[in-house]
Design a protein around this motif. Structure first.
Motif, short mmCIF file in Angstrom:
data_model
loop_
_atom_site.label_atom_id
_atom_site.label_comp_id
_atom_site.label_asym_id
_atom_site.label_seq_id
_atom_site.Cartn_x
_atom_site.Cartn_y
_atom_site.Cartn_z
N PRO A 53 -13.77 -0.57 11.11
CA PRO A 53 -12.77 0.07 10.25
C PRO A 53 -11.38 0.02 10.90
CG PRO A 53 -14.74 1.43 10.42
CD PRO A 53 -14.88 0.34 11.44
N GLU A 54 -10.38 -0.07 10.06
CA GLU A 54 -8.99 -0.22 10.52
C GLU A 54 -8.43 1.07 11.10
OE1 GLU A 54 -7.43 -3.01 10.80
OE2 GLU A 54 -8.89 -4.19 9.69
N THR A 55 -7.61 0.90 12.14
CA THR A 55 -6.86 2.04 12.70
C THR A 55 -5.40 1.70 12.90
OG1 THR A 55 -7.38 1.39 14.97
CG2 THR A 55 -8.86 3.00 13.92
N GLN A 60 -1.79 0.48 6.08
CA GLN A 60 -3.12 0.95 5.70
C GLN A 60 -3.43 2.25 6.43
OE1 GLN A 60 -6.44 -1.72 5.88
NE2 GLN A 60 -5.20 -3.51 5.40
N PRO A 61 -4.12 3.15 5.75
CA PRO A 61 -4.50 4.40 6.44
C PRO A 61 -5.60 4.13 7.46
CG PRO A 61 -5.51 4.29 4.27
CD PRO A 61 -4.59 3.10 4.37
N VAL A 62 -5.74 5.03 8.40
CA VAL A 62 -6.84 4.95 9.36
C VAL A 62 -8.13 5.17 8.58
CG1 VAL A 62 -7.91 6.07 11.35
CG2 VAL A 62 -5.42 5.73 11.28
N GLN A 63 -9.08 4.25 8.75
CA GLN A 63 -10.34 4.33 8.01
C GLN A 63 -11.38 5.15 8.76
OE1 GLN A 63 -11.08 0.09 7.45
NE2 GLN A 63 -10.41 0.25 5.32
N CYS A 64 -12.30 5.67 7.98
CA CYS A 64 -13.43 6.44 8.50
C CYS A 64 -14.15 5.65 9.59
CB CYS A 64 -14.38 6.74 7.34
SG CYS A 64 -15.92 7.52 7.82
N GLU A 68 -13.50 6.20 16.11
CA GLU A 68 -14.73 6.20 16.89
C GLU A 68 -15.04 4.79 17.42
OE1 GLU A 68 -14.92 9.72 14.12
OE2 GLU A 68 -14.21 7.66 13.98
N ALA A 69 -14.81 3.78 16.58
CA ALA A 69 -15.03 2.39 17.03
C ALA A 69 -14.07 2.04 18.16
CB ALA A 69 -14.86 1.43 15.86
N SER A 70 -12.82 2.44 18.03
CA SER A 70 -11.84 2.19 19.09
C SER A 70 -12.24 2.91 20.37
CB SER A 70 -10.44 2.64 18.65
OG SER A 70 -9.99 1.87 17.55
N ALA A 71 -12.68 4.16 20.24
CA ALA A 71 -13.08 4.93 21.43
C ALA A 71 -14.28 4.31 22.11
CB ALA A 71 -13.38 6.38 21.02
N THR A 157 -16.27 7.89 3.85
CA THR A 157 -16.73 6.55 3.47
C THR A 157 -16.19 5.55 4.49
OG1 THR A 157 -16.66 7.17 1.16
CG2 THR A 157 -16.73 4.82 1.65
N PRO A 158 -17.08 4.86 5.20
CA PRO A 158 -16.63 3.92 6.24
C PRO A 158 -15.86 2.75 5.66
CG PRO A 158 -19.00 4.30 6.35
CD PRO A 158 -18.50 4.96 5.12
N GLY A 159 -15.18 2.05 6.54
CA GLY A 159 -14.41 0.85 6.18
C GLY A 159 -15.31 -0.28 5.76
N PRO A 160 -15.16 -1.46 6.37
CA PRO A 160 -15.84 -2.67 5.90
C PRO A 160 -17.36 -2.52 5.85
CG PRO A 160 -14.84 -3.01 8.06
CD PRO A 160 -14.43 -1.67 7.59
N ARG A 161 -17.95 -3.19 4.86
CA ARG A 161 -19.41 -3.19 4.76
C ARG A 161 -19.88 -4.57 4.37
NH1 ARG A 161 -24.13 0.22 4.14
NH2 ARG A 161 -23.02 2.11 4.54
#
Length: 161
Positions: A53-55, A60-64, A68-71, A157-161
């Motif tokens: 998901p984008e941050t 674009q807004p920070v995605q759900c 956490e993915a970045s961390a 709702t998470p980003g890419p799927r």
């Protein structure tokens, strides 16, 4: 210098980088992009075959689950950590990031670990598929174990799927 000359120059630089060389993590950009240093220069590296998901995408807004993915990537690849990059057919994406499988000091494919945590999904950017099977297997494990984006208690709702 023309745009064509710049692109040819960038492709030549990427082709000069040896597969398997050790690089040092300079910083994590987001859940699927890092900056590494190879003693000659810094390189932006996009983890192949996984999308998070984008941050930091402009406009674009920070995605759900993006933070956490970045961390998780920061935890797996702290500043100063050594990594080994392995490449596929296309070495650069449209943003001039190197495309690579990123292996940590324990020789673990970090691309797959992001998916295993349920914080990224397997994706193919044709023609690159070298790490896709490993990332997809990790994603399926996250789904079975209800981790990250597959958690029944996830409130967004998470980003890419």
């Amino acid at each position: 210098m023309t745009a064509v000359a710049v692109v040819v120059g960038l492709l030549a630089l990427a082709a000069d980088r040896r597969e398997g060389q050790r690089d040092t993590v300079v910083r994590v950009v987001d859940g699927d992009t890092v900056v590494v240093d190879d003693d000659d220069a810094q390189h932006r590296v996009r983890l192949l075959d996984v999308d998070t998901p984008e941050t930091v995408a402009p406009g674009q807004p920070v995605q759900c689950l993006g933070p956490e993915a970045s961390a998780l990537l920061e935890q797996r690849l702290p500043v100063g950590a050594e990594v080994v990059l392995e490449f596929d057919e296309d070495r650069l994406d449209r943003y001039d990031r190197e495309l690579a499988g990123v292996f940590d000091a324990d020789d673990v494919l970090v691309n797959a670990e992001i998916a295993r945590a349920g914080l990224g999904v397997a994706v193919v950017h044709t023609p690159n598929r070298r790490f896709y099977a490993d990332v997809l297997e990790a994603q399926e494990e996250a789904e079975r174990r209800e981790r990250g984006r597959y958690s029944p208690s996830l409130a967004c709702t998470p980003g890419p799927r």
